[in-house]
Motif scaffolding. Structure first.
Motif, PDB file in Angstrom:
ATOM      1  N   MET A 111      -9.002-106.280 -48.014  1.00 17.05           N
ATOM      2  CA  MET A 111      -9.988-107.014 -47.969  1.00 17.05           C
ATOM      3  C   MET A 111     -10.702-106.944 -48.338  1.00 17.05           C
ATOM      4  O   MET A 111     -11.537-107.806 -48.778  1.00 17.05           O
ATOM      5  N   ARG A 112     -11.640-105.275 -48.669  1.00 14.40           N
ATOM      6  CA  ARG A 112     -13.042-105.518 -49.436  1.00 14.40           C
ATOM      7  C   ARG A 112     -12.535-105.510 -51.360  1.00 14.40           C
ATOM      8  O   ARG A 112     -13.022-106.290 -52.064  1.00 14.40           O
ATOM      9  N   ARG A 113     -10.771-105.767 -51.664  1.00 13.18           N
ATOM     10  CA  ARG A 113     -10.911-106.161 -52.935  1.00 13.18           C
ATOM     11  C   ARG A 113     -11.094-107.943 -52.709  1.00 13.18           C
ATOM     12  O   ARG A 113     -11.320-108.097 -53.826  1.00 13.18           O
ATOM     13  N   PHE A 114     -10.512-108.455 -52.100  1.00 11.65           N
ATOM     14  CA  PHE A 114     -10.466-109.412 -51.940  1.00 11.65           C
ATOM     15  C   PHE A 114     -12.018-110.077 -52.056  1.00 11.65           C
ATOM     16  O   PHE A 114     -12.563-111.040 -52.862  1.00 11.65           O
ATOM     17  N   VAL A 115     -13.000-109.750 -51.503  1.00 14.68           N
ATOM     18  CA  VAL A 115     -14.693-109.720 -51.259  1.00 14.68           C
ATOM     19  C   VAL A 115     -15.201-109.628 -52.528  1.00 14.68           C
ATOM     20  O   VAL A 115     -15.703-110.113 -52.919  1.00 14.68           O
ATOM     21  N   ARG A 116     -14.681-108.581 -53.320  1.00 14.78           N
ATOM     22  CA  ARG A 116     -14.736-108.183 -54.362  1.00 14.78           C
ATOM     23  C   ARG A 116     -14.606-109.089 -55.970  1.00 14.78           C
ATOM     24  O   ARG A 116     -15.164-109.634 -56.857  1.00 14.78           O
ATOM     25  N   TRP A 117     -13.444-110.026 -55.099  1.00 16.47           N
ATOM     26  CA  TRP A 117     -12.826-110.800 -56.238  1.00 16.47           C
ATOM     27  C   TRP A 117     -13.451-111.501 -56.778  1.00 16.47           C
ATOM     28  O   TRP A 117     -14.776-112.638 -56.648  1.00 16.47           O
ATOM     29  N   PRO A 118     -14.180-112.031 -58.657  1.00 13.17           N
ATOM     30  CA  PRO A 118     -15.131-112.954 -58.866  1.00 13.17           C
ATOM     31  C   PRO A 118     -15.253-114.054 -58.614  1.00 13.17           C
ATOM     32  O   PRO A 118     -16.225-114.443 -58.486  1.00 13.17           O
ATOM     33  N   VAL A 119     -14.110-114.858 -57.710  1.00 14.41           N
ATOM     34  CA  VAL A 119     -14.599-116.002 -57.711  1.00 14.41           C
ATOM     35  C   VAL A 119     -14.447-115.514 -56.281  1.00 14.41           C
ATOM     36  O   VAL A 119     -15.757-116.789 -56.088  1.00 14.41           O
ATOM     37  N   HIS A 120     -14.569-115.345 -55.014  1.00 10.21           N
ATOM     38  CA  HIS A 120     -14.899-115.295 -54.414  1.00 10.21           C
ATOM     39  C   HIS A 120     -16.401-115.031 -54.269  1.00 10.21           C
ATOM     40  O   HIS A 120     -17.746-115.013 -53.638  1.00 10.21           O
ATOM     41  N   THR A 121     -16.949-113.473 -55.050  1.00  7.42           N
ATOM     42  CA  THR A 121     -18.190-112.612 -55.168  1.00  7.42           C
ATOM     43  C   THR A 121     -19.198-113.969 -55.869  1.00  7.42           C
ATOM     44  O   THR A 121     -20.409-114.455 -54.977  1.00  7.42           O
ATOM     45  N   ARG A 122     -18.612-115.290 -56.718  1.00  8.71           N
ATOM     46  CA  ARG A 122     -19.523-116.288 -56.548  1.00  8.71           C
ATOM     47  C   ARG A 122     -20.158-116.945 -56.000  1.00  8.71           C
ATOM     48  O   ARG A 122     -20.915-117.615 -56.122  1.00  8.71           O
TER      49      ARG A 122
END
Length: 142
Positions: A89-100
């Motif tokens: 889940m944390r990898r997803f939160v840090r994913w550039p698309v999600h972060t943007r």
């Protein structure tokens, strides 16, 4: 994915979107997000972004699956996501698309969340706890 819906009238629940770890038989990590928008146009944009992110779900490592939910009359919405692990889940939160997306909306919406580790993925248990989050007033409301 069938079970009695624990959510009140006015809550829209999109169909289950399975991820690559959909057959996970072990413990899972569950996250419920709750977004509160400031306006109808904002909530419509948030819903659209959620649907677009949902299209990527089948390729997200460690994703068991997700439901998107909304309460349009309250300008609220979010997700109930199930993961192999908190790390996934944390990898997803840090994913550039999600972060943007989160940077774009920072300060424009109020976000609340609940998350927990479960011994296994049990739809009734997930919906019961998620329902408690969704049914109470958003902490940023009022």
């Amino acid at each position: 994915m069938t079970a009695a819906l624990p959510f009140s009238e006015g809550t829209v629940l999109m169909p289950w979107k399975p991820g690559p770890a959909a057959d996970s038989a072990g413990s899972v990590f569950v996250s419920v997000t709750d977004f509160l928008a400031k306006s109808e146009p904002d909530v419509q944009q948030i819903y659209q972004l959620g649907l677009e992110l949902g299209e990527t779900w089948p390729v997200l490592q460690g994703a068991v699956g997700v439901w998107l939910w909304g309460r349009p009359a309250q300008l609220r919405g979010g997700s109930i996501s199930v993961w192999d692990s908190e790390h996934d889940m944390r990898r997803f939160v840090r994913w550039p698309v999600h972060t943007r997306i989160m940077r774009t909306w920072h300060g424009k919406v109020r976000v609340a969340a609940d998350s927990w580790q479960a011994e296994r993925f049990d739809i009734e248990s997930v919906w019961a706890r998620a329902g408690k989050t969704i049914e109470r007033p958003h902490p940023g409301a009022g």
